[in-house]
Design an enzyme around this catalytic site. Structure first.
Site, mmCIF file in Angstrom:
data_model
loop_
_atom_site.group_PDB
_atom_site.id
_atom_site.type_symbol
_atom_site.label_atom_id
_atom_site.label_comp_id
_atom_site.label_asym_id
_atom_site.label_seq_id
_atom_site.Cartn_x
_atom_site.Cartn_y
_atom_site.Cartn_z
ATOM 1 N N ASP A 124 0.635 -1.390 -0.152
ATOM 2 C CA ASP A 124 -0.151 0.279 0.283
ATOM 3 C C ASP A 124 1.080 1.385 -0.029
ATOM 4 O O ASP A 124 2.050 1.551 0.499
ATOM 5 C CB ASP A 124 -0.720 0.035 1.047
ATOM 6 C CG ASP A 124 -1.733 0.844 1.527
ATOM 7 O OD1 ASP A 124 -2.215 1.519 0.076
ATOM 8 O OD2 ASP A 124 -2.983 1.175 2.379
ATOM 9 N N GLY A 125 0.341 2.262 -0.967
ATOM 10 C CA GLY A 125 1.182 3.977 -0.345
ATOM 11 C C GLY A 125 1.558 3.571 -1.731
ATOM 12 O O GLY A 125 2.116 5.052 -1.949
ATOM 13 N N ARG A 184 0.322 7.669 -2.403
ATOM 14 C CA ARG A 184 0.731 8.741 -1.857
ATOM 15 C C ARG A 184 2.471 9.362 -2.145
ATOM 16 O O ARG A 184 2.834 10.248 -1.967
ATOM 17 C CB ARG A 184 0.818 8.448 -0.323
ATOM 18 C CG ARG A 184 -0.649 8.938 0.202
ATOM 19 C CD ARG A 184 -1.220 8.003 1.378
ATOM 20 N NE ARG A 184 -1.408 6.579 0.777
ATOM 21 C CZ ARG A 184 -1.730 5.243 1.890
ATOM 22 N NH1 ARG A 184 -1.053 6.068 3.637
ATOM 23 N NH2 ARG A 184 -2.108 4.271 1.320
ATOM 24 N N HIS A 218 2.994 3.140 -9.100
ATOM 25 C CA HIS A 218 2.409 1.672 -9.530
ATOM 26 C C HIS A 218 3.698 1.229 -9.323
ATOM 27 O O HIS A 218 4.489 0.097 -9.677
ATOM 28 C CB HIS A 218 1.150 1.657 -10.166
ATOM 29 C CG HIS A 218 0.584 1.943 -9.698
ATOM 30 N ND1 HIS A 218 -0.447 1.930 -8.265
ATOM 31 C CD2 HIS A 218 -1.385 2.907 -9.803
ATOM 32 C CE1 HIS A 218 -0.883 2.131 -7.397
ATOM 33 N NE2 HIS A 218 -1.990 2.545 -8.917
ATOM 34 N N SER A 252 -10.668 -7.313 -5.086
ATOM 35 C CA SER A 252 -11.310 -7.550 -5.938
ATOM 36 C C SER A 252 -12.504 -6.348 -6.106
ATOM 37 O O SER A 252 -13.016 -5.965 -6.841
ATOM 38 C CB SER A 252 -12.436 -8.487 -6.031
ATOM 39 O OG SER A 252 -12.247 -8.205 -4.182
ATOM 40 N N GLU A 253 -12.191 -5.312 -4.934
ATOM 41 C CA GLU A 253 -13.051 -3.434 -5.505
ATOM 42 C C GLU A 253 -11.584 -3.096 -5.910
ATOM 43 O O GLU A 253 -12.448 -1.625 -6.424
ATOM 44 C CB GLU A 253 -12.144 -3.261 -3.326
ATOM 45 C CG GLU A 253 -13.498 -3.996 -3.292
ATOM 46 C CD GLU A 253 -13.141 -5.266 -2.282
ATOM 47 O OE1 GLU A 253 -12.064 -5.944 -2.205
ATOM 48 O OE2 GLU A 253 -14.650 -6.113 -2.242
ATOM 49 N N ARG A 308 -11.723 1.676 -9.494
ATOM 50 C CA ARG A 308 -10.417 2.679 -9.054
ATOM 51 C C ARG A 308 -11.054 3.112 -10.729
ATOM 52 O O ARG A 308 -11.358 2.932 -11.862
ATOM 53 C CB ARG A 308 -9.303 2.016 -8.840
ATOM 54 C CG ARG A 308 -9.076 1.902 -7.839
ATOM 55 C CD ARG A 308 -7.441 2.172 -7.814
ATOM 56 N NE ARG A 308 -7.027 1.946 -6.045
ATOM 57 C CZ ARG A 308 -6.070 2.212 -5.553
ATOM 58 N NH1 ARG A 308 -5.272 2.465 -6.524
ATOM 59 N NH2 ARG A 308 -5.874 1.619 -4.258
ATOM 60 N N LEU A 318 11.306 -20.804 -3.915
ATOM 61 C CA LEU A 318 10.137 -19.897 -3.655
ATOM 62 C C LEU A 318 8.710 -19.996 -3.977
ATOM 63 O O LEU A 318 9.168 -20.530 -4.963
ATOM 64 C CB LEU A 318 10.486 -18.267 -2.844
ATOM 65 C CG LEU A 318 9.669 -17.072 -2.971
ATOM 66 C CD1 LEU A 318 9.023 -17.659 -1.511
ATOM 67 C CD2 LEU A 318 9.901 -15.919 -3.125
ATOM 68 N N ARG A 345 -5.253 -2.041 7.955
ATOM 69 C CA ARG A 345 -6.190 -3.227 8.179
ATOM 70 C C ARG A 345 -5.980 -4.130 7.582
ATOM 71 O O ARG A 345 -5.090 -3.852 6.523
ATOM 72 C CB ARG A 345 -7.701 -2.403 7.607
ATOM 73 C CG ARG A 345 -6.728 -1.132 7.035
ATOM 74 C CD ARG A 345 -8.256 -0.690 6.006
ATOM 75 N NE ARG A 345 -7.991 -0.090 4.574
ATOM 76 C CZ ARG A 345 -7.745 1.725 5.374
ATOM 77 N NH1 ARG A 345 -7.699 1.848 6.248
ATOM 78 N NH2 ARG A 345 -7.569 2.246 4.377
#
Ligand code: FPP
Length: 261
Positions: free
Chosen positions: A39-40, A43, A56, A85-86, A90, A150, A213
Site C-alpha cells: 500500500d502507498g 501517496r 505503481h 476485487s474492489e 478505480r 520460493l 486493516r
C-alpha cells in the site's frame, strides 16, 4: 476434492486441536509464509508530484526487491496482494495502468523467476482480466511449476469474502450430491475448498503505508497470523524493511490460543 494444503498435522479428526492451527514448526524464527498488502503507491507519487502510475511503476521495483529478499531470508511462501476485487472500481485509466504493469511484469519476469527457482501461483478471479493476461498467467504457472525455492502467490482480483462464499457454495453442492455429510464439514475440510487449499496459512501479514486493516485479504487464513504494520510507502520497501519485519516476527510469542508451557 482439492488436496488439504501442506500442513501434515491437519487431519479431519484433529480440527479443533491446537496442533491443527500451528505450522509444522510454530517457533521457527523465520516465517514459512509472509503475505503482504502493498500500500502507498499513490501517496508516494503524490509526494513527488508525479502521476499515480509512477507510484505503481516504482511499486513493481519494490516487488522485485521483495522477492529477492524473501529468497535471501529463506521464506518459502510469499503472497502479494497486487489487485483486490474492489480495485476494479478505480478510475478506468488507473485500472488500465495496473493491468498493463501486471502484463509486462508477468511476461518479463518468467525467465528470472525460473533462474531463481521461483514458482508462481495466482489466487483470485483471473477471468476478469484480458484474455492475453490470463494466458500469460497460466503460462507463468506452468513454466515455473517445478521450482521449489520460493512459492510466489500473486493475489489478483482477489477478495476473501467471495472466496469464502464460493467455498460455502461448493460445500453445499457436495452435500446436495450426497458426497459430504454436513456433520463432517470441519474447518479442515472447509479450508480445502478455499483457493488457498494448497498453501500454508500466512504466519506474518505485513502492510505498508501506515494503514492498519486487512482490506478483504486472506480473512480465513489469517486467523493466527502475526501482523506487522509499517509506515513506509510500498515503493520504498526493500530488503532492509523485509528484514526488520522478520526480526519483529521473531520477537513475537505465538501461542495459537494455548497457554505457554
Ligand atoms: C496500493 O497503492 C497498491 C495497489 C492498489 C496495487 C499494488 C500494485 C503494485 C505494487 C504494482 C503491480 C504489481 C505487480 C505484481 C506487477 P495505492 O494506489 O492504494 O496507494 P495509496 O493508498 O497511497 O493511494
Amino acid at each position: 476434492m482439492p488436496p488439504v494444503g501442506t500442513r501434515g498435522v491437519r487431519t479431519i479428526s484433529q480440527t479443533k486441536a491446537v496442533a491443527d492451527l500451528a505450522p509444522a514448526d510454530p517457533n521457527s524464527a523465520v516465517p514459512l509464509h509472509v503475505a503482504i498488502i502493498m500500500d502507498g503507491n499513490g501517496r508516494w507519487a503524490e509526494q513527488r508530484s508525479l502521476p499515480r502510475v509512477a507510484g505503481h511503476r516504482a511499486g513493481v521495483q519494490a516487488v522485485r526487491r521483495t522477492i529477492e529478499a524473501a529468497i535471501a531470508h529463506g521464506v518459502s511462501w510469499l503472497t502479494l496482494y497486487a489487485f483486490s476485487s474492489e480495485n476494479w472500481r478505480r478510475p478506468a485509466q488507473e485500472v488500465t495502468d495496473l493491468t498493463g504493469l501486471l502484463r509486462r511484469f508477468i511476461k518479463s519476469e518468467i525467465a528470472e523467476m525460473n533462474r531463481n527457482g521461483v514458482r508462481m501461483h495466482v489466487i483470485g478471479d483471473r477471468s476478469r482480466f484480458d484474455r492475453d493476461i490470463q494466458t500469460e498467467l497460466a503460462r507463468a504457472e506452468e513454466t515455473t511449476r517445478a521450482n521449489t525455492k520460493l512459492n510466489l502467490v500473486i493475489a489478483l482480483s482477489y477478495g476473501a469474502r467471495s472466496e469464502i462464499v464460493a467455498a460455502a457454495q461448493q460445500a453445499i453442492a457436495l452435500v446436495q450430491a450426497g458426497k459430504l455429510d454436513p456433520a463432517e464439514l470441519t474447518e479442515c475440510r472447509f479450508a480445502a475448498l478455499l483457493e488457498t487449499a494448497h498453501m500454508p496459512d500466512p504466519d506474518l501479514i505485513l502492510r505498508t503505508s501506515g494503514e492498519q486493516r486487512l482490506s478483504n485479504f486472506l480473512l480465513w487464513q489469517s486467523a493466527y497470523a502475526e501482523f506487522v504494520f509499517t509506515d513506509i510507502l510500498w515503493p520504498d520497501f526493500g530488503e532492509a524493511q523485509f528484514a526488520e519485519a522478520l526480526a519483529e516476527f521473531a520477537r513475537r510469542e505465538r501461542r495459537f490460543g494455548a497457554r505457554p508451557a
